[in-house]
Scaffold this motif. Structure first.
Motif, mmCIF file in Angstrom:
data_model
loop_
_atom_site.group_PDB
_atom_site.id
_atom_site.type_symbol
_atom_site.label_atom_id
_atom_site.label_comp_id
_atom_site.label_asym_id
_atom_site.label_seq_id
_atom_site.Cartn_x
_atom_site.Cartn_y
_atom_site.Cartn_z
ATOM 1 N N ALA A 43 0.836 -1.207 0.000
ATOM 2 C CA ALA A 43 0.000 0.000 0.000
ATOM 3 C C ALA A 43 0.868 1.253 0.000
ATOM 4 C CB ALA A 43 -0.938 -0.010 1.204
ATOM 5 N N GLU A 44 1.981 1.237 0.739
ATOM 6 C CA GLU A 44 2.919 2.357 0.726
ATOM 7 C C GLU A 44 3.490 2.564 -0.673
ATOM 8 O OE1 GLU A 44 6.036 2.080 3.676
ATOM 9 O OE2 GLU A 44 4.602 1.525 5.240
ATOM 10 N N ALA A 45 3.819 1.463 -1.343
ATOM 11 C CA ALA A 45 4.357 1.552 -2.702
ATOM 12 C C ALA A 45 3.338 2.205 -3.629
ATOM 13 C CB ALA A 45 4.739 0.162 -3.215
ATOM 14 N N LEU A 46 2.101 1.764 -3.541
ATOM 15 C CA LEU A 46 1.054 2.326 -4.392
ATOM 16 C C LEU A 46 0.873 3.816 -4.114
ATOM 17 C CD1 LEU A 46 -1.098 1.796 -6.542
ATOM 18 C CD2 LEU A 46 -2.675 1.226 -4.665
ATOM 19 N N ALA A 47 0.876 4.188 -2.849
ATOM 20 C CA ALA A 47 0.725 5.600 -2.481
ATOM 21 C C ALA A 47 1.878 6.446 -3.011
ATOM 22 C CB ALA A 47 0.612 5.737 -0.963
ATOM 23 N N ALA A 48 3.054 5.824 -3.183
ATOM 24 C CA ALA A 48 4.228 6.540 -3.686
ATOM 25 C C ALA A 48 4.330 6.502 -5.212
ATOM 26 C CB ALA A 48 5.492 5.944 -3.065
ATOM 27 N N GLY A 49 3.327 5.917 -5.867
ATOM 28 C CA GLY A 49 3.341 5.868 -7.324
ATOM 29 C C GLY A 49 3.977 4.633 -7.914
ATOM 30 N N ASP A 50 4.217 3.634 -7.093
ATOM 31 C CA ASP A 50 4.812 2.386 -7.556
ATOM 32 C C ASP A 50 3.769 1.284 -7.610
ATOM 33 O OD1 ASP A 50 7.753 2.674 -7.967
ATOM 34 O OD2 ASP A 50 7.667 3.445 -5.920
ATOM 35 N N GLU A 51 4.144 0.168 -8.199
ATOM 36 C CA GLU A 51 3.266 -0.996 -8.211
ATOM 37 C C GLU A 51 3.177 -1.557 -6.790
ATOM 38 O OE1 GLU A 51 4.816 -3.652 -11.171
ATOM 39 O OE2 GLU A 51 4.535 -2.183 -12.769
ATOM 40 N N PRO A 52 2.014 -2.095 -6.411
ATOM 41 C CA PRO A 52 1.796 -2.506 -5.020
ATOM 42 C C PRO A 52 2.385 -3.868 -4.648
ATOM 43 C CG PRO A 52 -0.199 -2.836 -6.274
ATOM 44 C CD PRO A 52 0.788 -2.189 -7.216
ATOM 45 N N PHE A 53 3.658 -3.852 -4.303
ATOM 46 C CA PHE A 53 4.328 -5.047 -3.808
ATOM 47 C C PHE A 53 5.194 -4.659 -2.615
ATOM 48 C CE2 PHE A 53 3.579 -5.971 -8.273
ATOM 49 C CZ PHE A 53 3.068 -7.261 -8.227
ATOM 50 N N GLY A 54 5.216 -5.525 -1.613
ATOM 51 C CA GLY A 54 6.058 -5.306 -0.446
ATOM 52 C C GLY A 54 6.571 -6.630 0.077
ATOM 53 N N SER A 55 7.772 -6.618 0.664
ATOM 54 C CA SER A 55 8.411 -7.850 1.135
ATOM 55 C C SER A 55 9.178 -7.615 2.425
ATOM 56 C CB SER A 55 9.381 -8.383 0.080
ATOM 57 O OG SER A 55 8.722 -8.625 -1.132
ATOM 58 N N VAL A 56 9.277 -8.688 3.218
ATOM 59 C CA VAL A 56 9.968 -8.643 4.500
ATOM 60 C C VAL A 56 10.874 -9.873 4.598
ATOM 61 C CG1 VAL A 56 9.656 -8.666 7.010
ATOM 62 C CG2 VAL A 56 8.032 -7.427 5.573
ATOM 63 N N LEU A 57 12.116 -9.671 5.018
ATOM 64 C CA LEU A 57 13.071 -10.758 5.247
ATOM 65 C C LEU A 57 13.141 -11.020 6.742
ATOM 66 C CD1 LEU A 57 15.279 -12.683 4.124
ATOM 67 C CD2 LEU A 57 16.901 -10.781 4.431
ATOM 68 N N VAL A 58 12.875 -12.259 7.133
ATOM 69 C CA VAL A 58 12.776 -12.621 8.544
ATOM 70 C C VAL A 58 13.785 -13.712 8.886
ATOM 71 C CG1 VAL A 58 11.211 -13.510 10.327
ATOM 72 C CG2 VAL A 58 10.331 -11.968 8.567
ATOM 73 N N ALA A 59 14.517 -13.510 9.983
ATOM 74 C CA ALA A 59 15.487 -14.488 10.456
ATOM 75 C C ALA A 59 14.777 -15.693 11.065
ATOM 76 C CB ALA A 59 16.404 -13.848 11.504
ATOM 77 N N ALA A 60 15.525 -16.757 11.263
ATOM 78 C CA ALA A 60 14.972 -17.980 11.848
ATOM 79 C C ALA A 60 14.356 -17.729 13.221
ATOM 80 C CB ALA A 60 16.054 -19.050 11.936
ATOM 81 N N ASP A 61 14.860 -16.735 13.955
ATOM 82 C CA ASP A 61 14.321 -16.441 15.291
ATOM 83 C C ASP A 61 13.119 -15.506 15.260
ATOM 84 O OD1 ASP A 61 15.411 -13.929 14.783
ATOM 85 O OD2 ASP A 61 16.828 -13.986 16.467
ATOM 86 N N GLY A 62 12.669 -15.113 14.053
ATOM 87 C CA GLY A 62 11.501 -14.251 13.918
ATOM 88 C C GLY A 62 11.806 -12.769 13.813
ATOM 89 N N ALA A 63 13.062 -12.401 13.924
ATOM 90 C CA ALA A 63 13.435 -10.988 13.820
ATOM 91 C C ALA A 63 13.348 -10.522 12.372
ATOM 92 C CB ALA A 63 14.856 -10.768 14.335
ATOM 93 N N ILE A 64 12.776 -9.343 12.172
ATOM 94 C CA ILE A 64 12.752 -8.755 10.834
ATOM 95 C C ILE A 64 14.133 -8.176 10.550
ATOM 96 C CG2 ILE A 64 11.791 -6.916 9.401
ATOM 97 C CD1 ILE A 64 9.110 -7.349 10.811
ATOM 98 N N LEU A 65 14.757 -8.685 9.495
ATOM 99 C CA LEU A 65 16.108 -8.278 9.127
ATOM 100 C C LEU A 65 16.110 -7.096 8.168
ATOM 101 C CD1 LEU A 65 17.551 -11.847 8.529
ATOM 102 C CD2 LEU A 65 17.994 -10.361 10.505
ATOM 103 N N ALA A 66 15.179 -7.108 7.223
ATOM 104 C CA ALA A 66 15.092 -6.052 6.206
ATOM 105 C C ALA A 66 13.694 -6.094 5.611
ATOM 106 C CB ALA A 66 16.147 -6.263 5.125
ATOM 107 N N GLN A 67 13.289 -4.969 5.042
ATOM 108 C CA GLN A 67 11.996 -4.894 4.369
ATOM 109 C C GLN A 67 12.083 -3.836 3.289
ATOM 110 O OE1 GLN A 67 8.976 -3.819 7.249
ATOM 111 N NE2 GLN A 67 10.367 -2.489 8.329
#
Length: 156
Positions: free
Chosen positions: A16-40
């Motif tokens: 939704a943030e991507a769409l609001a910024a004029g981009d196509e609506p896709f978003g992704s999150v990289l999560v470590a084995a322990d559940g910590a969000i590493l990057a997005q």
């Protein structure tokens, strides 16, 4: 530990943030084995570089910042199933599982419904491009939200 839907909801928010910024609506999150969000990240193709997909960016980030063993146990959560380019990057970098909210098959049907011409690359599934990556998806409880974002992009 949060569930798959928890991380996928963050991906939908990024889409939704991507769409609001004029981009196509896709978003992704990289999560470590322990559940910590590493990057997005979110889609950033509006600047003219159609390779600026969030899944590709997360694969690059992982290659630069994680040891191979940590990459293998990490999970990429994403609003839409990886395209062939992103699937290949994911496999080459050695990332683990992929979890997606909406499938390539669903997106292809939606784009046809909206009258959008096919893109320059065949809409292959992750399993067709990188058959050894564990994959989970789609998540029916989120696909209506993903559909609405793509409908807004293409039909206003």
């Amino acid at each position: 530990m949060p569930t798959d839907v928890y991380y996928l909801e963050r991906c939908v928010d990024l889409a939704a943030e991507a769409l609001a910024a004029g981009d196509e609506p896709f978003g992704s999150v990289l999560v470590a084995a322990d559940g910590a969000i590493l990057a997005q990240d979110r889609n950033r193709v509006s600047g003219g570089d159609d390779t600026r997909h969030p899944e590709f960016e997360l694969a690059r980030w992982a290659a630069e910042n994680l040891a191979p063993a940590d990459r293998a146990t990490a999970t990429v959560y994403t609003s839409g199933e990886h395209c062939p380019m992103c699937s290949a990057a994911h496999a080459w970098v050695g990332l683990g599982r992929i979890v997606y909210a909406a499938s390539t098959e669903q997106l292809s049907a939606w784009l046809t419904e909206f009258g959008v011409a096919p893109g320059p690359v065949s809409p292959l599934s992750i399993r067709q491009v990188a058959p050894n990556i564990p994959v989970t998806g789609p998540f029916p409880e989120l696909t209506d939200r993903i559909y609405a974002l793509h409908k807004q992009l293409h039909l206003g």
